[in-house]
Every structure is written in C-alpha cells, then in structure tokens.
Design a protein around this motif. Structure first.
Motif, PDB file in Angstrom:
ATOM      1  N   ALA A 108       6.967 -13.277   9.822  1.00  7.15           N
ATOM      2  CA  ALA A 108       7.788 -14.473  10.036  1.00  7.15           C
ATOM      3  C   ALA A 108       6.917 -15.728   9.979  1.00  7.15           C
ATOM      4  CB  ALA A 108       8.492 -14.376  11.388  1.00  7.15           C
ATOM      5  N   VAL A 109       5.807 -15.683  10.702  1.00  4.12           N
ATOM      6  CA  VAL A 109       4.954 -16.881  10.736  1.00  4.12           C
ATOM      7  C   VAL A 109       4.302 -17.104   9.365  1.00  4.12           C
ATOM      8  CG1 VAL A 109       2.823 -15.806  11.586  1.00  4.12           C
ATOM      9  CG2 VAL A 109       3.334 -18.164  12.194  1.00  4.12           C
ATOM     10  N   GLY A 110       4.010 -16.017   8.665  1.00  3.17           N
ATOM     11  CA  GLY A 110       3.456 -16.115   7.309  1.00  3.17           C
ATOM     12  C   GLY A 110       4.422 -16.807   6.358  1.00  3.17           C
ATOM     13  N   ASN A 111       5.691 -16.481   6.488  1.00  2.00           N
ATOM     14  CA  ASN A 111       6.716 -17.128   5.673  1.00  2.00           C
ATOM     15  C   ASN A 111       6.736 -18.636   5.892  1.00  2.00           C
ATOM     16  OD1 ASN A 111       9.054 -15.666   4.024  1.00  2.00           O
ATOM     17  ND2 ASN A 111       8.203 -14.194   5.488  1.00  2.00           N
ATOM     18  N   VAL A 112       6.647 -19.034   7.155  1.00  2.00           N
ATOM     19  CA  VAL A 112       6.716 -20.460   7.464  1.00  2.00           C
ATOM     20  C   VAL A 112       5.430 -21.167   7.016  1.00  2.00           C
ATOM     21  CG1 VAL A 112       7.152 -22.167   9.267  1.00  2.00           C
ATOM     22  CG2 VAL A 112       8.185 -19.912   9.439  1.00  2.00           C
ATOM     23  N   MET A 113       4.301 -20.461   7.146  1.00  2.00           N
ATOM     24  CA  MET A 113       3.003 -21.071   6.825  1.00  2.00           C
ATOM     25  C   MET A 113       2.798 -21.319   5.326  1.00  2.00           C
ATOM     26  SD  MET A 113       0.462 -18.938   9.325  1.00  2.00           S
ATOM     27  CE  MET A 113      -1.054 -19.511   8.533  1.00  2.00           C
ATOM     28  N   LEU A 114       3.399 -20.451   4.503  1.00  2.00           N
ATOM     29  CA  LEU A 114       3.064 -20.474   3.073  1.00  2.00           C
ATOM     30  C   LEU A 114       3.157 -21.866   2.444  1.00  2.00           C
ATOM     31  CD1 LEU A 114       2.242 -18.651   0.656  1.00  2.00           C
ATOM     32  CD2 LEU A 114       4.665 -18.576   0.054  1.00  2.00           C
ATOM     33  N   GLY A 115       4.283 -22.526   2.661  1.00  2.00           N
ATOM     34  CA  GLY A 115       4.471 -23.855   2.080  1.00  2.00           C
ATOM     35  C   GLY A 115       3.499 -24.878   2.654  1.00  2.00           C
ATOM     36  N   LYS A 121      -1.195 -28.310   1.724  1.00  4.03           N
ATOM     37  CA  LYS A 121      -2.656 -28.135   1.775  1.00  4.03           C
ATOM     38  C   LYS A 121      -3.226 -28.228   3.183  1.00  4.03           C
ATOM     39  CE  LYS A 121      -2.558 -28.109  -2.761  1.00  4.03           C
ATOM     40  NZ  LYS A 121      -2.432 -26.785  -3.388  1.00  4.03           N
ATOM     41  N   MET A 122      -2.474 -27.709   4.155  1.00  6.70           N
ATOM     42  CA  MET A 122      -2.981 -27.719   5.525  1.00  6.70           C
ATOM     43  C   MET A 122      -3.973 -26.582   5.731  1.00  6.70           C
ATOM     44  SD  MET A 122       0.500 -28.429   7.705  1.00  6.70           S
ATOM     45  CE  MET A 122      -0.234 -28.319   9.317  1.00  6.70           C
ATOM     46  N   GLU A 123      -4.877 -26.768   6.726  1.00  3.38           N
ATOM     47  CA  GLU A 123      -5.752 -25.676   7.132  1.00  3.38           C
ATOM     48  C   GLU A 123      -4.899 -24.582   7.765  1.00  3.38           C
ATOM     49  OE1 GLU A 123      -9.038 -25.387   6.753  1.00  3.38           O
ATOM     50  OE2 GLU A 123      -9.118 -27.316   5.702  1.00  3.38           O
ATOM     51  N   LYS A 124      -5.370 -23.325   7.637  1.00  2.13           N
ATOM     52  CA  LYS A 124      -4.558 -22.220   8.150  1.00  2.13           C
ATOM     53  C   LYS A 124      -4.235 -22.348   9.635  1.00  2.13           C
ATOM     54  CE  LYS A 124      -4.423 -18.495   5.058  1.00  2.13           C
ATOM     55  NZ  LYS A 124      -4.927 -17.281   4.494  1.00  2.13           N
ATOM     56  N   ASP A 125      -5.228 -22.739  10.417  1.00  5.13           N
ATOM     57  CA  ASP A 125      -5.014 -22.838  11.864  1.00  5.13           C
ATOM     58  C   ASP A 125      -3.944 -23.867  12.194  1.00  5.13           C
ATOM     59  OD1 ASP A 125      -6.841 -20.923  12.365  1.00  5.13           O
ATOM     60  OD2 ASP A 125      -8.505 -22.306  12.805  1.00  5.13           O
ATOM     61  N   ALA A 126      -4.069 -25.029  11.550  1.00  2.84           N
ATOM     62  CA  ALA A 126      -3.094 -26.097  11.790  1.00  2.84           C
ATOM     63  C   ALA A 126      -1.703 -25.647  11.332  1.00  2.84           C
ATOM     64  CB  ALA A 126      -3.516 -27.360  11.037  1.00  2.84           C
ATOM     65  N   ALA A 127      -1.657 -24.973  10.181  1.00  2.00           N
ATOM     66  CA  ALA A 127      -0.374 -24.505   9.656  1.00  2.00           C
ATOM     67  C   ALA A 127       0.262 -23.498  10.603  1.00  2.00           C
ATOM     68  CB  ALA A 127      -0.571 -23.883   8.274  1.00  2.00           C
TER      69      ALA A 127
END
Lengths: 256, 220
Positions: A108-115, A121-127
């Motif tokens: 679920a969180v991966g889905n939201v983070m992808l965009g 172009k956000m850092e993974k942690d921030a995303a």
C-alpha cells in the motif's frame, strides 16, 4: 487569466464515427465539488478521462488554472503536446478509478510512494513519510505494508485515493469509484471522499450514488447524449428537475 | 541377449562428459540472455500500434518459429561464411540459438504483457509517470512474474536444443557422448549416462525456476 480552476469549452470527442461528446462546456472554481450524473453511455466517464488526457479529444479545449491541457496550436494546426509535457499536466489532476488499479506488486505504501519518488523526485524517506500521512488520512496506516491482494475492495480504493491525493493535485477526478464495490464497503469510501471535500479539495465525481451526490456536491451536472442536459445545485436538480429527461432519469435511479 | 552392461569405459571419460555439460550450459545461458533482450524488444514491438514497428517483428517471429533449429544452425555455420560473415563454431551456434530463442521468448513475453490489465498503465499515467517509467516500474516486473511458469519450460527446451551444436562439432555434451561412444563401443552405457545428465540438469533448472516463482509470489 481566468479565475476558474477548470474550464472546458466546446469539448468534442468521437470514437471513429460515433460522437460521444458533442460540445460540452463546464467550469469549476477552486473548492467546488461537482457530481456528474446520467445514464450509461451519456459521456460522463469520457469527459472525465479527457481532462487528464487518458482520452484524446478532437475539438474544444480544457484548461486548468488557465493552462491549456493536451494540445497546442502551431500556427493554424492543432497538435498534441509532447509526452513529457502531458505527463506533467496529468499530475495537475489526481484520478481514482472504478477498478482501483493498484499496482499489485507493491505494498500500500509502495503504491502511494511511486509517484512521489518517480514524478516528484522525492527522497525515499521523505516520500514514505508523506505516504504514511495520507494512508493515515484514509484510515489505513496500519495496513501500509499490506499488498493489494491482502486488502478488501474498499481498502484498496482508499489506498488508490491516497495514492492520487499524495501527489497534491489541483483537482481530484473520481470515476465511479464505488461501482465495483460490495454494498457494505461503499460507505467507507464515500466517507473518505466526503471528508476530503470538507477539507476544501476540488473534485469532479462521476457517480451512480445519487444520495451521495446530493449530500456532498455543491453542483450537479446531468449529462445526456453527449451534452450537458441540465446543471444546478443539488436541491433544485433532485427535487425540481426542469427537463423531462432528468426527471425520467431520477425516477429510474435509486434516488428516493 | 548377450549384452552385459559395463560402465567402466564411460566413467574413465566422465570428466569429458562433465566438461561437455558445462559447455552446454554456457551455450544455453549465453543464448538465452541475448535472446531475452531480443525477445523483450520484439514483444513490445509486437504490441505496438505502429505497423512499421509491428510488422517486422511479426515477420521475424514467424520466420524463426517456422524454421527447424537444425536448419538455422547449419545455415549460420555453413552458408553465412559464403556471404562473408565468418564466425567460430561456438559463436556461430550461440548467435543462432540467441536469434532462435528471441522469437520464442518474444511470444512468452507477449503473453505476459497481454495478461496485465490496461488499467494499471492508466493509473501510472494518471499520477504523471511517463510510458518508459510505467514499463520499467509496473509492466516489466508484473510481466516477469506472470510468465515464470512458461519461461521455465522455454528455458529447458532451449537448453536441450544445445545438443544440436553437435552437428557443427561444438564439443558440448551430445558431441562428447558420441565421441566416447565411437571410441569405446559402449553404446547403451554412454547414451544412458548422457540422458541421465540431461534429465538431472533439466530437473534442477525446473526446481530453481519453481523456487524463484515461490519467492516472487505476491502475498494474498
């Protein structure tokens, strides 16, 4: 410069010889919640899909905050904008689909983070932080690491809404988001949409939930055979329909 | 029936068989790796709307799939030099098997692409991803999971096709077996051992692919 958030002028769309949209005009202001109702085949979904260029259209124009979507004029020639530009413009709107369309190989969180990671172009942690905030907002923080296959339809749809909203769109498009859900799961999704509306999110919804359209929107559009048949505030539309068509439609729909 | 089994001669040359098997594996993996790159490109081409892209890809697949692999091997090794393309035995065979596996893998990949709901691409577009980003982040990983079972049988099939390299004297397992057979006259024993080596290798490959499938399975 117009103050309108969304401005649709003379929108024409055909599939081959079949004209689906026959010159639709529609404007929305910031914070508007507009429901589109009408029988199937009336062009509701097609209109929504033109706004983020999932459908091409042959005539008319769509602009968001005064910026023309999808096409530009080169001299007298109307041409499609470049793919990169269209991708950027698509992110001005967020969309939730009837079939949820979550990416099944991501949590679920991966889905939201992808965009956030790939487009913003956000850092993974921030995303991840932003994504968790939105999952919390739709009541699913505890399911952040679940995969779509482990979630109910209603939960999937809420993740899909979080995925769209996290991109911070100017306008949210909802395309019959409860039509594929079991009846007992409809409400949790409608509640999420309602609370986003109360927060001032501008949204355009295609829906068959008449009661919901009545409660949540400040304007209702009735589409009929590729044109806007009637529009107005929900009370007038549902209680005092002017056109025969709308009266007939309301009689056959579930609104009582 | 006066034949007594005697494996001693085969065991004496067992190292040669193992070296042959090693070369078979190298041939197969080299070819499949290149074939996968070809196949992926061709699969996307087959799905393209543009006929100038689609048509050549379809012609490639149909020519290769409708020609026996042995004919392709012989053509590349004996006919291409006449046209000025000179390749060593091994290079020639790997090249042929790569082109051949490209066509089969293209079909495998295409079936995987067809099984992905178009809504996922639209969801990607809706959040502002480009077509390339959608392919790498969404389509490719899902397609790969979908095709693992058929990929497994294609890989095994292609591995067994390396035995045809014996026809142009590439010293792989079949060629080595024939050599030992000719030298020792232990017909049954040599071919029996070679068969066992093929069976063992193929079932190991299948088991590895199944393990990969389990590892990548999506939780539900």
């Amino acid at each position: 410069m117009s103050e309108n958030l969304l401005e649709i002028r003379g929108l024409h769309k055909s599939y081959g010889n079949v004209e689906v949209l026959k010159g639709v005009d529609c404007t929305m202001k910031q914070g508007d919640v507009v429901s589109i109702i009408g029988s199937s085949g009336s062009g509701k979904t097609t209109m929504l899909r033109c706004i983020n260029m999932l459908e091409e259209f042959q005539g008319g124009s769509i602009s968001i905050d005064g910026e023309e979507i999808g096409y530009e004029m080169a001299g007298a020639q109307r041409r499609r904008k470049r793919e990169k530009e269209i991708a950027r413009q698509r992110a001005l709107t967020g969309m939730a689909f009837q079939q949820f369309n979550l990416f099944p190989h991501m949590s679920a969180v991966g889905n939201v983070m992808l965009g956030l990671v790939k487009v913003k172009k956000m850092e993974k942690d921030a995303a991840r932080t932003v994504s968790e905030k939105w999952l919390d907002r739709v009541g699913l923080l505890s399911r952040a690491d679940h995969f779509p296959g482990q979630l109910s339809g209603g939960q999937q749809q809420r993740v899909a809404i979080a995925r769209a909203i996290a991109m911070n769109p100017r306008l949210m498009l909802f395309d019959e988001v409860t039509s594929a859900l079991d009846p007992e799961l409809v409400n949790e999704v409608l509640q999420v949409i309602k609370s986003l509306a109360q927060d001032g999110m501008s949204m355009l919804l295609v829906t068959h939930e008449m009661r919901f359209a009545y409660e949540v929107s400040n304007r209702v559009i009735f589409m009929n055979q590729g044109l806007i048949g009637e529009e107005g505030n929900p009370r007038d539309m549902f209680h005092k329909p002017k056109s025969e068509r709308l009266a007939e439609f309301l009689k056959t729909s579930s609104f009582a | 029936m006066g034949y007594t089994l005697n494996f001693a001669a085969v065991w004496r040359s067992f190292d040669d068989l193992l070296l042959g098997l090693g070369l078979s594996l190298v041939l197969a993996f080299g070819a499949i790796l290149m074939g996968a790159v070809i196949g992926l490109g061709v699969a996307f081409a087959l799905m393209a709307k543009n006929r100038l892209v689609k048509r050549p890809a379809a012609i490639y697949v149909s020519i290769i799939r409708n020609t026996p692999i042995l004919v392709l091997v012989l053509f590349t090794y004996f006919a291409l030099p006449q046209l000025g393309v000179r390749l060593g035995k091994i290079e020639s065979f790997v090249f042929t098997l790569a082109v051949y596996s490209g066509a089969y893998l293209a079909e495998v990949f295409r079936s995987g692409l067809l099984s992905i709901p178009p809504g996922l691409r639209e969801a990607g577009l809706a959040i502002g991803l480009t077509e390339t980003q959608i392919r790498t982040s969404i389509i490719a990983p899902l397609m790969f999971r979908n095709i693992l079972p058929s990929l497994s049988s294609t890989i095994i099939s292609l591995f067994k096709d390396t035995s045809l390299a014996a026809a142009i004297a590439v010293p792989e397992l079949t060629f080595e077996t024939r050599k030992i057979n000719v030298e020792t006259f232990r017909v049954i024993e040599t071919w029996m051992v070679a068969s066992c080596l093929y069976v063992f290798t193929c079932s190991t490959l299948a088991a590895l692919m199944r393990a990969l499938e389990r590892r990548l399975a999506l939780p539900r």
